[in-house]
Design a protein around this motif. Structure first.
Motif, PDB file in Angstrom:
ATOM      1  N   UNK A 179     -28.526 -20.469   0.907  1.00 14.23           N
ATOM      2  CA  UNK A 179     -28.717 -20.750  -0.517  1.00 14.23           C
ATOM      3  C   UNK A 179     -27.455 -20.414  -1.300  1.00 14.23           C
ATOM      4  N   UNK A 180     -26.804 -19.297  -0.935  1.00 15.74           N
ATOM      5  CA  UNK A 180     -25.592 -18.884  -1.645  1.00 15.74           C
ATOM      6  C   UNK A 180     -24.479 -19.906  -1.454  1.00 15.74           C
ATOM      7  N   UNK A 181     -24.467 -20.610  -0.316  1.00  7.53           N
ATOM      8  CA  UNK A 181     -23.414 -21.579  -0.031  1.00  7.53           C
ATOM      9  C   UNK A 181     -23.779 -22.991  -0.425  1.00  7.53           C
ATOM     10  N   UNK A 212     -22.203 -25.056  -7.905  1.00  8.88           N
ATOM     11  CA  UNK A 212     -23.040 -24.028  -7.306  1.00  8.88           C
ATOM     12  C   UNK A 212     -24.282 -23.863  -8.175  1.00  8.88           C
ATOM     13  N   UNK A 213     -25.411 -23.723  -7.535  1.00  6.83           N
ATOM     14  CA  UNK A 213     -26.638 -23.568  -8.326  1.00  6.83           C
ATOM     15  C   UNK A 213     -26.770 -22.139  -8.822  1.00  6.83           C
ATOM     16  N   UNK A 214     -27.550 -21.973  -9.840  1.00  3.51           N
ATOM     17  CA  UNK A 214     -27.611 -20.684 -10.540  1.00  3.51           C
ATOM     18  C   UNK A 214     -28.338 -19.584  -9.806  1.00  3.51           C
ATOM     19  N   UNK A 215     -28.352 -18.412 -10.400  1.00  2.00           N
ATOM     20  CA  UNK A 215     -29.025 -17.246  -9.829  1.00  2.00           C
ATOM     21  C   UNK A 215     -30.526 -17.460  -9.713  1.00  2.00           C
ATOM     22  N   UNK A 246     -34.132 -16.020  -7.323  1.00  2.00           N
ATOM     23  CA  UNK A 246     -35.473 -15.671  -7.785  1.00  2.00           C
ATOM     24  C   UNK A 246     -36.505 -16.553  -7.090  1.00  2.00           C
ATOM     25  N   UNK A 247     -36.180 -17.839  -7.016  1.00  2.00           N
ATOM     26  CA  UNK A 247     -37.062 -18.781  -6.323  1.00  2.00           C
ATOM     27  C   UNK A 247     -37.201 -18.368  -4.860  1.00  2.00           C
ATOM     28  N   UNK A 248     -36.092 -17.931  -4.274  1.00  2.00           N
ATOM     29  CA  UNK A 248     -36.111 -17.490  -2.879  1.00  2.00           C
ATOM     30  C   UNK A 248     -37.090 -16.339  -2.672  1.00  2.00           C
ATOM     31  N   UNK A 249     -37.064 -15.352  -3.576  1.00  2.00           N
ATOM     32  CA  UNK A 249     -37.980 -14.214  -3.457  1.00  2.00           C
ATOM     33  C   UNK A 249     -39.425 -14.706  -3.416  1.00  2.00           C
ATOM     34  N   UNK A 250     -39.745 -15.671  -4.304  1.00  2.00           N
ATOM     35  CA  UNK A 250     -41.103 -16.215  -4.352  1.00  2.00           C
ATOM     36  C   UNK A 250     -41.439 -16.920  -3.038  1.00  2.00           C
ATOM     37  N   UNK A 251     -40.490 -17.703  -2.524  1.00  2.00           N
ATOM     38  CA  UNK A 251     -40.743 -18.443  -1.274  1.00  2.00           C
ATOM     39  C   UNK A 251     -40.935 -17.494  -0.092  1.00  2.00           C
TER      40      UNK A 251
END
Ligand SMILES: [Zn+2]
Length: 102
Positions: free
Chosen positions: A10-12, A45-48, A52-57
């Motif tokens: 996701x970071x990349x 690059x997509x935002x922070x 947050x979405x990752x934590x939910x997933x």
């Protein structure tokens, strides 16, 4: 796939600001400019909010997907594939499993 792999991917990740095409910074690094191969829009690059979405997933994975995996595991019809490898290796393993079931 480990949570660290998911975080790194996701970071990349880069996304076209025009059409939404998504790629990785490692795939885009060979291009002279970071532009979309489809519409020449800027790759950004997509935002922070992604993290947050990752934590939910990840939370949903633990509460919804993992219980299902143990259910199938008990029925002995679960196949685990290591997703921490490159796309071709993962795809090839999945294809082989599907072919074997025919
Ligand atoms: Zn585009």
């Amino acid at each position: 796939m480990s949570e660290q792999t998911v975080r790194d991917r996701i970071a990349g990740r880069l996304q076209c600001g025009e059409c939404g095409f998504t790629t990785s910074s490692s795939s885009a690094q060979f291009a002279e400019r970071a532009v979309c191969p489809y519409c020449d829009g800027p790759l950004v690059r997509r935002g922070d909010d992604d993290l947050t979405v990752l934590q939910t997933r990840l939370q949903e994975f633990r509460t919804k997907t993992e219980p299902l995996a143990s259910f199938y595991g008990k029925m002995s019809i679960l196949h685990r594939i290591d997703g921490n490898r490159d796309r071709e290796a993962v795809f090839s393993d999945i294809s082989r499993l599907i072919e074997d079931k025919r």
